[in-house]
Scaffold this active site. Structure first.
Site, PDB file in Angstrom:
ATOM      1  CG  HIS A   1     -11.037  -6.180   7.012  1.00  0.00           C
ATOM      2  ND1 HIS A   1     -10.068  -6.421   7.910  1.00  0.00           N
ATOM      3  CD2 HIS A   1     -10.511  -6.752   5.776  1.00  0.00           C
ATOM      4  CE1 HIS A   1      -9.027  -6.784   7.173  1.00  0.00           C
ATOM      5  NE2 HIS A   1      -9.509  -7.078   5.850  1.00  0.00           N
TER       6      HIS A   1
ATOM      7  CD  GLU B   1      -1.767  -2.220   1.262  1.00  0.00           C
ATOM      8  OE1 GLU B   1      -0.878  -2.726   1.634  1.00  0.00           O
ATOM      9  OE2 GLU B   1      -2.600  -3.204   0.870  1.00  0.00           O
TER      10      GLU B   1
END
Ligand SMILES: Cc1ncc(C[n+]2csc(CCOP(=O)(O)OP(=O)(O)O)c2C)c(N)n1
Lengths: 326, 330
Positions: free
Chosen positions: A131, A62
């Site tokens: 999440h 990322e």
């Protein structure tokens, strides 16, 4: 204008597709965007159509996805980098905030960063604590970055096209809860919405509901229910958390004198806090009741469905909040 | 390493000598100005000791190649041809500075020189370097990016992610570690399991470049030229230049005052491995009558630095309009 009924993910796909056809500098990069066809199927068919030069599967990196996209944008390309879900954008936070958002300023305009970072946002079914984030307001904290949070398929298309064509870095979030929801989408190639312009999604004179993305959906549902009971809610979709366009909110407040801020995110140092603060600062004389906030509960999101739902906002919570002040 | 004959061209060596001396004098002046509070702020990382790395590596680039570095950026800026007046004005936070006084010492840049700037988040510029290189691959040019980084910068995630991605995508980057054996104060043995940093190239399936003597500008130039040539044709290279920082991590670093062992180490580098002395000896060995020329170069550098200080001090501070412009484009 010709319209087509599409779910939001297809509207996003159409926008991206049109921009890639229009401009060779536009390319996508991210985890699983190519061979896998996109985690949320937004880039379905792209690898086959555009090839590996413009549809770039990345390693699970990322920091580099965001940082490499910044460099490519500075150098003249127009990357659309996908962070699989916004939960993983925390790893990319530094590149987004310290570099994408600041490079234009700290080198006094020598470089521009025409970058879009797309990220699916929100909680799914029991996705659990790590999440289930909706941290859009955190990103909107920083000058230098735009933050786009569409609530309808048509807006998603017009806003993404605007983001890709703009010279500034944009974090573009797509609510997972809205991906499948269909709506009419203009078909023409030049459906580009202006950046930083709010939209009145429903008119009403009794209370102003201010929201963005998924929260707009709950607000509209709530408005319908309230209408049955004779309360007319005006629903304002901010669409962009930066630039923030509060004029329509102030205008609305002048006639309703009441406001509920609806957000998917957490309440502490939140979107709701900011909107409430601005209303009291600019509209004090028009205020007939405290500004209410409907947010997620101030807890990490648990697994079990019963308590997960308890923690999240919904249309009923919006209705309840309105009734406290009307 | 094969010596390329062009590097022994006298004019070229003299030009490098001029640049190295200019950087040394510029940095020495910055240090002085900081102590006199004519340069303010908390961050000022001097390039003294590293000069041959910057000069030799930047000399290996073409004009359309790119260079990017960390906060220890003054030497790279000057080697790439930045106007010393505007660099000094940036140190003093003046409106005439290269970044309008908004970047400061750590954020010099020049778009027109393809110098993409100095960056202050350790290793944060590595993915940017890869991104600039991606643009060159994408548009099918043969331009290369030179990315300078410290040994300490090889230990955060940006290093791993950027080097790996550059290898997967065959990006034309020369990753040049300026290995001065220390982060701020933590020695390389205490921060890296593998202290021969070029060996990490193996893990990425990347070309392992050499570890060169960073104090010898000719060696740096030759090795970086070879690496650039490789990157142009094939993909990334990881290499090191071994060097030493003479002024501590930043101007507020007191380690040399406090530790005798470090003082001895510094004295050894200054006496035996100084880039100005090394190049000076080579020039003197080539031409026994060169002394007046070297003296003249030093005097000219003094004049350039004096003019830069004057220019900077006579420049205006940024205004409210500067404060609020260039946050967004348009
Ligand atoms: C991400 C991050 N962590 C920590 C720091 C603080 N810091 C600044 S420079 C530095 C040491 C870096 O050493 P190295 O990369 O070897 O470069 P050198 O200073 O020796 O040129 C540290 C820890 C920082 N700026 N950024």
């Amino acid at each position: 204008m010709a319209q087509k009924n599409l779910p939001m993910r297809e509207a996003v796909r159409a926008a991206l597709h049109e921009e890639m056809v229009r401009d060779d500098r536009v390319f996508v990069m991210g985890e699983e965007v190519g061979a896998w066809q996109g985690t949320h199927r937004v880039t379905r068919g792209f690898l086959e159509e555009f090839g590996a030069r413009r549809v770039r599967d990345t390693p699970i990196s990322e920091m580099a996805i965001a940082g490499v996209a910044v460099g490519a944008a500075m150098a003249g390309l127009r990357p659309v980098a996908e962070i699989m879900t916004i939960n993983f954008a925390f790893l990319a936070f530094d590149a987004i905030i310290n570099h994408a958002a600041k490079i234009h300023y700290m080198f006094n305009g020598q470089f521009t960063v025409p970058l879009v970072i797309r990220a699916a946002s929100g909680w799914g079914d029991q996705a659990t604590a790590t999440h289930s984030h909706t941290p859009e307001p955190i990103f909107a904290h920083f000058p230098g970055l735009y933050v786009a949070c569409p609530s309808t398929p048509a807006d998603a298309k017009g806003m993404l096209k605007a983001a890709i064509r703009d010279e500034n870095p944009v974090l573009f979030t797509e609510s997972i809860g809205l991906y499948r929801k269909p709506g009419p989408v203009p078909e023409e190639d030049d459906y580009v919405l202006p950046i930083g312009v709010s939209d009145v999604k429903r008119e009403g004179s009794d209370v102003t509901l201010v929201s963005y993305a998924q929260g707009v959906d709950w607000s509209l549902q709530a408005a319908k229910q309230l209408a049955d009971e004779g309360i007319e809610a005006e629903v304002i979709d901010l669409r962009w958390l930066r630039p923030l366009d509060l004029e329509p909110v102030f205008e609305s407040f002048k006639k309703t004198n009441r406001c509920v801020v609806v957000e998917e995110s957490l309440p502490h140092f939140s979107f709701g806090s900011e909107i409430a603060a601005q209303i009291q600062e600019h509209m004090f004389d028009y205020m007939d009741a405290p500004i209410k906030r409907v947010s997620a509960m101030d807890v990490p999101l648990p697994y079990a469905r019963e308590i997960e739902l308890m923690a999240l906002p919904n249309a009923q919570k919006v209705v309840d909040a309105v009734k406290e002040i009307v | 390493m094969t010596m390329q004959s062009v590097t022994l061209d006298k004019q070229r060596l003299l030009d490098w000598y001029r640049q190295i001396v200019l950087i040394r004098k510029f940095e020495t002046k910055c240090d002085e100005l900081y102590r006199e509070k004519r340069i303010t702020g908390v961050y000022l990382h001097l390039y003294s000791g590293h000069e041959a790395v910057g000069v030799g590596s930047v000399a290996a680039l073409r004009q359309d190649d790119h260079v990017i570095t960390a906060y220890r950026d003054h030497g790279i800026a000057l080697a790439r041809g930045m106007d010393p007046n505007r660099a000094m004005a940036e140190m003093m936070g003046k409106r005439t500075g290269v970044s309008g006084g908004k970047g400061g010492s750590m954020h010099l840049a020049s778009r027109e020189l393809n110098f993409w700037g100095g960056y202050a988040i350790v290793a944060g510029h590595l993915p940017l370097a890869a991104g600039i290189a991606l643009k060159e691959r994408y548009t099918d040019t043969d331009n290369v990016v030179l990315c300078l980084l410290g040994d300490g910068s090889s230990n955060n995630g940006y290093f791993h992610e950027s080097l790996n991605m550059s290898a997967v995508w065959d990006l034309p980057v020369v990753w040049l570690i300026e290995n001065n054996f220390v982060g701020m104060g933590t020695r390389i043995e205490d921060s890296s399991g593998q202290t021969e940093l070029v060996k990490r190239a193996i893990a990425y399936g990347m070309k392992e470049g050499p570890r060169v003597d960073g104090q010898n500008v000719i060696e740096v130039y030759d090795a970086v030229s070879e690496a650039i040539d490789y990157a142009r044709k094939h993909g990334p290279v990881l290499m090191e230049a071994l060097t030493y920082r003479y002024k501590g991590h930043g101007v507020s670093d007191k380690q040399f005052d406090e530790r005798e062992d470090l003082r001895h180490e510094l004295e050894d580098w200054e006496a035996n491995k100084d880039p100005i002395n090394i190049l000076g000896s080579i020039l003197r060995a080539q031409d026994s009558d060169i002394e007046p020329e070297l003296t003249r170069i030093a005097a000219e550098a003094d004049a350039v630095v004096a003019e830069a200080v004057e220019y900077a001090e006579n420049s205006p501070a940024p205004t409210y309009d500067d404060l609020i412009n260039n946050i967004y484009v348009g």
